[in-house]
Design a protein around this motif. Structure first.
Motif, PDB file in Angstrom:
ATOM      1  N   ALA A  38       1.352  -1.883  -0.098  1.00 35.78           N
ATOM      2  CA  ALA A  38       0.008  -0.331  -0.141  1.00 35.78           C
ATOM      3  C   ALA A  38       0.895   0.996  -0.142  1.00 35.78           C
ATOM      4  O   ALA A  38       0.575   2.015  -0.677  1.00 35.78           O
ATOM      5  N   SER A 167      -6.424  -0.243   2.324  1.00 33.98           N
ATOM      6  CA  SER A 167      -5.926  -1.254   1.718  1.00 33.98           C
ATOM      7  C   SER A 167      -5.546  -2.787   1.919  1.00 33.98           C
ATOM      8  O   SER A 167      -5.583  -3.458   1.069  1.00 33.98           O
ATOM      9  N   ARG A 189     -11.233  -1.319  -0.804  1.00 32.51           N
ATOM     10  CA  ARG A 189     -10.528  -0.761  -1.935  1.00 32.51           C
ATOM     11  C   ARG A 189     -11.174   0.757  -2.245  1.00 32.51           C
ATOM     12  O   ARG A 189     -10.087   2.034  -2.463  1.00 32.51           O
TER      13      ARG A 189
END
Lengths: 234, 221
Positions: A38, A167, A189
């Motif tokens: 991420a 994430s 997401r």
């Protein structure tokens, strides 16, 4: 307000109804991998970290290797003066024997010298004939997280830090396990992408460029009258 | 008006009786983390919390670390004596500075006129690793740097986060913004559609909070 990796990791495990253990569904190294993924995605898409790399030129050496966690070169200075970007094709056109020229560097190029390992290289022209201070400004990547340094805070803006968790959760619910849940993965997401987009706008417009003047004072004589009334909001 | 962590926790307890606490569905620490995440998201979206931080200037130093509480920087002021701010610094890019003077990094003066920002505001300091300035926090660069600093100070003002533990918000904002955000995250796995509805409520709540606060500052009223 600074959020540590441990805080994020603990919240991750509670979110997926798991605990950090050898029997865990998601092992600690897997969780750290998702967190670093991420951070890398964010750094690459947002370009929010400005790094400055200071080094010294070596007489007769024209190319220099940077670290492998730097995204893009945006500025190069030699002896605190800006170098202008160019390409090897332009140098060829200008001077077929450009590679043999030595002296004080005035331009830099990055084409034709990049390796396959992702490490950035920078070429200086003319090839330096003496030792000079060189400063390379790049968009960098956040420090990677690890269990060994779990009490360190994430190198992202404090307001953004918890979005890294989303994430990670998205990746966890996307994985082929007995808790796989595509809709939840998609929801998390969306949260991460939305926040990343907002961070990108903030990063690109970090300097307030829209200046407003009070009515009737189009060109105030004193600087004190010039107040930025707002910043461009996302 | 109440402390966010206390007020929102009480409201969530009423939505989910006997589900938050030790040995229950959600731990207190987890929900407090969600409340902090919600508060950060709201303050970033609404842009209503303004903070100012003063930085004493140092001789021959152009770059200063910014506190990670900033979300954005809106103005930078300068004071000769460290208390009376009489001048504003204007924002510039490094390319602008190149246009001023090709060797601008060497320039010194008796008062800075411009500033630039390195790394987006809000990034905290982390241990250095790798090469270069890796690990540095968000920074502000001033031009010209002080040739000989005594009491000179800059004051950086911008949108920011309150000090940890001192977040307060009205009951309406807690109900319209914090609570839906937390519920969206908590319900995302068992009912993603419901989580989406809660998240939309959170977005609407932020719009209402921002609009109602800014309406109070309408022109000339």
């Amino acid at each position: 307000m600074q959020v540590t990796y441990k805080k994020i990791k603990d919240m991750f495990y509670e979110s997926v109804r798991d605990r950090e253990d050898v029997q865990a569904l998601f092992q600690a190294d897997q969780v750290a991998f998702w967190c670093n993924k991420a951070l890398a995605e964010l750094a690459e898409s947002v370009e929010y970290i400005d790094e400055e790399i200071d080094t010294t030129t070596v007489s007769g050496t024209g190319t220099y290797e940077l670290a492998d966690d730097q995204m893009r070169i945006n500025r190069v200075e030699v002896d605190e003066k800006k170098l202008f970007p160019t390409t090897t094709q332009k140098l060829e056109t200008m001077d077929p024997r450009w590679a043999q020229r030595t002296g004080t560097a005035t331009r830099y190029y990055t084409d034709t010298i990049q390796g396959a390992d992702g490490t950035l290289n920078i070429g200086l022209w003319s090839t330096p004939s003496s030792a000079l201070d060189i400063k390379v400004c790049v968009y960098g990547m956040a420090n990677v997280v690890s269990d060994a340094e779990e009490t360190e805070c994430l190198q992202v803006p404090s307001w953004f830090a918890y979005n890294i968790l989303f994430s990670m959760l998205s990746d966890a619910y996307m994985a082929e396990t007995n808790i796989q849940n595509f809709q939840a993965a998609q929801f998390y997401r969306i949260l991460f992408d939305d926040a990343a987009r907002r961070l990108r706008i903030r990063s690109n417009s970090r300097l307030p460029k829209d200046w407003a003047y009070e009515t009737g004072t189009q060109k105030p004589g004193r600087a004190i009258d010039r107040m930025p009334l707002h910043i461009p909001s996302p | 008006m109440s402390l966010v962590v206390d007020g929102v926790m009480a409201k969530l307890q009423s939505y989910m009786p006997r589900q938050i606490g030790d040995n229950r569905r959600w731990s207190t620490a987890y929900v407090e983390g969600l409340i902090e995440a919600a508060d950060n998201a709201i303050r970033e979206r609404c842009e209503l919390n303004v903070i100012s931080v003063e930085y004493p200037l140092v001789t021959d130093q152009a770059v200063y670390d910014l506190t990670s509480s900033f979300i954005s920087v809106t103005k930078v002021e300068f004071s000769l004596d460290g208390s009376t701010y009489t001048d504003y610094l204007t924002p510039v890019t490094l390319d602008d500075l190149d246009d001023f003077h090709y060797w601008w990094r060497k320039d010194t003066g008796i008062r800075p006129k411009h500033y630039s920002l390195l790394t987006v505001p809000g990034v905290p300091s982390t241990p250095a690793s790798g090469s270069g300035t890796k690990g540095d926090p968000s920074r502000i660069l001033i031009y010209r740097k002080m040739g000989a600093a005594t009491n000179e100070t800059i004051k950086v003002t911008g949108i920011g986060l309150p000090n940890a533990g001192f977040e307060v918000a009205s009951e309406a904002v807690q109900s319209q913004c914090h609570v839906p955000y937390c519920l969206a995250i908590m319900k995302a796995v068992e009912d993603p559609a419901l989580a989406g509805q809660y998240y939309n409520k959170f977005l609407d709540g932020c719009d209402i909070a921002r609009a109602s606060a800014l309406t109070l500052q309408a022109e000339g009223v």
